[in-house]
Design an enzyme around this catalytic site. Structure first.
Site, mmCIF file in Angstrom:
data_model
loop_
_atom_site.group_PDB
_atom_site.id
_atom_site.type_symbol
_atom_site.label_atom_id
_atom_site.label_comp_id
_atom_site.label_asym_id
_atom_site.label_seq_id
_atom_site.Cartn_x
_atom_site.Cartn_y
_atom_site.Cartn_z
ATOM 1 N N GLU A 308 44.183 54.845 87.599
ATOM 2 C CA GLU A 308 44.731 53.645 86.963
ATOM 3 C C GLU A 308 45.447 54.056 85.674
ATOM 4 O O GLU A 308 44.972 54.907 84.933
ATOM 5 C CB GLU A 308 43.589 52.688 86.652
ATOM 6 C CG GLU A 308 43.989 51.414 85.909
ATOM 7 C CD GLU A 308 42.779 50.630 85.428
ATOM 8 O OE1 GLU A 308 42.907 49.400 85.260
ATOM 9 O OE2 GLU A 308 41.707 51.245 85.208
ATOM 10 N N LYS A 373 45.573 44.678 91.522
ATOM 11 C CA LYS A 373 44.194 44.370 91.144
ATOM 12 C C LYS A 373 43.937 42.876 91.256
ATOM 13 O O LYS A 373 44.661 42.058 90.690
ATOM 14 C CB LYS A 373 43.925 44.856 89.718
ATOM 15 C CG LYS A 373 42.483 44.709 89.276
ATOM 16 C CD LYS A 373 42.280 45.292 87.872
ATOM 17 C CE LYS A 373 40.823 45.229 87.456
ATOM 18 N NZ LYS A 373 40.602 45.799 86.101
ATOM 19 N N CYS A 424 39.125 50.020 88.878
ATOM 20 C CA CYS A 424 38.265 49.951 87.698
ATOM 21 C C CYS A 424 37.054 49.034 87.918
ATOM 22 O O CYS A 424 36.263 49.244 88.810
ATOM 23 C CB CYS A 424 39.082 49.545 86.479
ATOM 24 S SG CYS A 424 38.312 50.017 84.903
#
Length: 569
Positions: A308, A373, A424
Site C-alpha cells: 500500500e 479499498k 491494511c
C-alpha cells in the site's frame, strides 16, 4: 439503594419543631454521604482487580503474545462479576476494559493522545455492557457457556458500530499461535473467541467450586469437571486438520512470488518525505532483484507484490511515476501489484488501490485490473461529519480529501495467481477477507503501510491478524508493507519468512495456491450470529428469572399490618 430510616425521624420529640426540621435533613444527608463513601471504599479492591485483569489481557496480545493470560483475564472478570448487580458489574467491566484498551491502542498516540483516549474509553463501554450481562447470566445453569456467548456478542457489536466498527482487541487476535487457533478453520475468529472465553469462564467456575466446597467431595468433583472441560476447549483444536499443499482445480498448484519492502524516509504521520521518494525506493529494490535474477543468484518471480502507498503519487496523472513503474515491471519481467492513491470520482475524493501492472511485452501492458479499498478508516482516511467537526478540530484538516470506498471484492489475476487482495486494516474485518476467498482468491495478499505506526505495537498486532486469516481460510498470506512487517505465512499459520521494521527488504518464496474452502468459509457468519443471539437470549432469560424470583419473594413475605389486641392484621 434503600437506606434505613434515620433514627431521629423514628424517635420524634426532642427539641423544638423548628430545630428538628433543620437537624433531620442534615443528619440524613450526612448519613447518605457516609454510606456512599463506605460503598466506594468497599468496591475499591474489586475495581483494582478488574484493572489488573485488563492489563493481563493487554499483555496476551502482540508484541508480548502471552496468550494464556487471555484465559486468566476472562476468568478474573467472570469471578468479579459473578452474581453481582448489573450496575456493579458494568462498572467492573469498564474498569477492566479501559486499561486493556488504553494499553492495546497506545499506538494511536501517533495521531494524538485525545484520539487514543477517546477511542479506548468509548470501546470500553462495550465491555461494560457485556459485564452487566455476565452478572445476569451468572445466576443461570451453565453460565460459563452463556459467558462465552456474551464475549462473542460484545465483539460482534464492536466490530460493526459505529462507523463500520473497530475490531481491534478480539480474544481471537490474542490467540493466533495457541492451541485455540485451529478452531478458526471451523468457525472463524468468533469460534476462537468463544473457545477462549469458555475456557476462562470454566476456570472461574472451578475456582468458585473450590471456594464454596473445597472440603466436600462434590465441590472437588465440580472443580475437576470444570478444569477438564476447560482443557478440552483448548485441546480440541489439535484435532482440526490444516492442509497446506497447493491444489490444481483452479490453476497451477504454486507460484514463485517476490515481495518488495522499499522502506520510507522516516516513520510517523509524515512518512512520505518528498514526492516520488517512496516510489523510487520500491523501484530501486525491484531493479536490484532483477539484477540478481539476471546473475543467476535469485529465481525469476512470476509475480511481484508492492505494498500500500508504494506509489506515493497518482501514477495515472503523473507521467514520471507511470514510466518508473513500467520500467520496473519490464526489468523484473513479471507483473507487479502496485499500491497507490489515485484520484477519486470527484475532486473531494481519492481512492486507495491495488493495481495490476503488466510488462510491455504482455497482451495488455501497463495498468490493468485494480482493487479499491472497501473500508476506509474513519478520521484517518475520511472525516465523518466533516463540515461540523472540522470547525472545532483543526487537525482533521490534514485529511484533505476523503477516501472513496470501493464496491467490489479484491479478486485480481496477477501472473499465474488469482489473488484475494485486502488493504491494511481490512484484514481485521471478517467479511472482507471471507468474500475474497469465497469469490475465488487462491492466495491472500495484504497490502499495508504501517510506517505511520512504525515504532509501536501496531505492526505486530496486525501481523497476528494475518496469521489467523491464513488458518481460517486455508490460504497462504502474503504481506507487503512499506517499512515492515512483510511476510509469507503458510496456510496453517506458520511463518515462512518475515522482515524487520524500518528496513528495505525483499522476500522470495514459492507459495501454494489452494482452492478448497474451509468449513469456516462455508458457514460464513452463521456461528457468530448464533453465539451472539444465544448470549442475548441468556441475558433475557436471566432478567426474566430474576423478575419472577423477586415476585415470589414479595408474595411469600408476610405483610405487616396494625396490631390490635395483640394480633397482627
Amino acid at each position: 439503594m434503600v437506606l434505613p430510616l434515620d433514627p431521629g425521624l423514628r424517635a420524634g420529640g426532642g427539641g423544638s419543631a423548628d430545630a428538628g426540621a433543620d437537624a433531620v435533613p442534615a443528619r440524613a444527608a450526612g448519613s447518605w454521604l457516609s454510606r456512599r463513601r463506605a460503598v466506594v471504599r468497599a468496591g475499591l479492591p474489586r475495581t483494582g482487580l478488574a484493572v489488573v485483569c485488563g492489563v493481563l489481557l493487554a499483555l496476551s496480545f502482540p508484541p508480548y503474545g502471552a496468550w494464556p493470560l487471555s484465559l486468566v483475564a476472562v476468568a478474573g472478570l467472570s469471578l468479579l462479576t459473578y452474581r453481582r448487580t448489573p450496575r456493579q458489574a458494568a462498572w467492573t467491566g469498564f474498569a477492566f476494559g479501559a486499561p486493556f484498551l488504553i494499553w492495546l491502542l497506545a499506538w494511536l498516540t501517533v495521531i494524538g493522545a485525545d484520539a487514543w483516549l477517546l477511542l479506548a474509553v468509548f470501546e470500553s463501554l462495550f465491555l461494560a455492557l457485556m459485564a452487566a450481562g455476565l452478572a445476569v447470566v451468572s445466576r443461570l445453569p451453565g453460565w460459563p457457556v452463556w459467558t462465552a456467548c456474551l464475549w462473542v456478542a460484545q465483539e460482534w457489536a464492536r466490530d460493526r458500530v459505529p462507523l463500520g466498527g473497530f475490531p481491534w482487541g478480539r480474544l481471537a487476535f490474542a490467540n493466533t499461535s495457541s492451541p485455540f487457533t485451529p478452531l478458526a478453520a471451523l468457525g472463524g475468529a468468533p469460534l476462537v473467541t468463544f473457545a477462549v472465553a469458555l475456557g476462562g469462564a470454566l476456570l472461574a467456575a472451578a475456582a468458585l467450586a473450590l471456594r464454596t466446597g473445597a472440603r466436600t467431595r462434590s465441590g472437588r468433583a465440580k472443580a475437576l469437571g470444570a478444569v477438564a472441560f476447560a482443557l478440552a476447549a483448548g485441546l480440541v483444536g489439535y484435532a482440526v486438520p490444516l492442509p497446506t499443499a497447493g491444489t490444481t482445480a483452479g490453476g497451477p498448484a504454486q507460484a514463485d512470488v517476490a515481495i518488495i519492502q522499499g522502506n520510507v524516509p522516516h516513520a510517523g504521520m509524515d512518512f512520505l518525505g518528498r514526492p516520488m521518494q517512496v516510489l523510487q525506493n520500491h523501484v530501486r529494490a525491484t531493479d536490484a532483484l532483477a539484477a540478481r535474477v539476471a546473475a543467476g543468484k535469485a529465481e525469476q518471480p512470476q509475480l511481484v507484490i508492492w505494498p500500500e502507498n508504494s506509489s506515493d503519487v497518482d501514477p495515472y496523472t503523473t507521467p514520471e511515476a507511470y514510466n518508473a513503474i513500467q520500467q520496473a515491471v519490464d526489468t523484473i519481467k513479471a507483473p507487479i501489484l502496485v499500491g497507490a492513491l489515485v484520484d477519486g470520482p470527484d475532486p473531494q475524493h481519492v481512492q486507495n488501490e491495488g493495481i495490476v501492472w503488466a510488462p510491455s511485452n504482455s497482451a495488455t501492458p501497463g495498468p490493468g485490473a485494480h482493487y479499491t479499498k472497501q473500508h476506509p478508516v474513519p478520521f484517518g482516511e475520511y472525516v465523518p461529519f466533516r463540515a461540523v467537526l472540522s470547525k472545532y478540530i483543526t487537525r482533521l484538516q490534514r485529511v484533505a480529501r476523503d477516501f472513496a470506498p470501493g464496491t467490489r471484492t479484491g479478486i485480481l489475476q496477477v501472473g499465474p495467481a488469482r489473488i484475494g487482495d485486502v488493504i491494511c486494516f481490512e484484514v481485521a474485518y471478517d467479511g472482507i477477507v471471507t468474500d475474497a476467498v469465497d469469490k475465488g482468491g487462491r492466495v491472500l495478499v495484504v497490502q499495508t503501510n504501517n510506517a505511520t505506526y512504525e515504532h509501536t505495537d501496531q505492526p505486530d498486532q496486525q501481523f497476528a491478524m494475518s496469521r489467523l486469516r491464513a488458518v481460517e481460510h486455508g490460504r497462504a498470506v502474503l504481506i507487503a508493507a512499506t517499512s515492515g512487517i512483510s511476510a509469507v505465512i503458510e496456510p496453517d499459520g506458520s511463518v515462512q519468512q518475515r522482515t524487520k521494521l524500518a528496513t528495505a527488504a525483499e522476500i522470495e518464496s514459492t507459495v501454494p495456491l489452494r482452492d478448497p474452502l474451509t468449513l469456516a468459509d462455508r458457514v460464513g457468519a452463521a456461528p457468530e450470529w448464533t453465539l451472539a443471539v444465544l448470549g442475548l437470549l441468556a441475558v433475557a432469560a436471566g432478567v426474566a428469572t430474576a423478575g419472577r424470583r423477586r415476585a415470589d419473594e414479595r408474595e411469600t413475605t408476610p405483610t405487616k399490618g396494625p396490631v390490635r389486641d395483640g394480633q397482627q392484621h
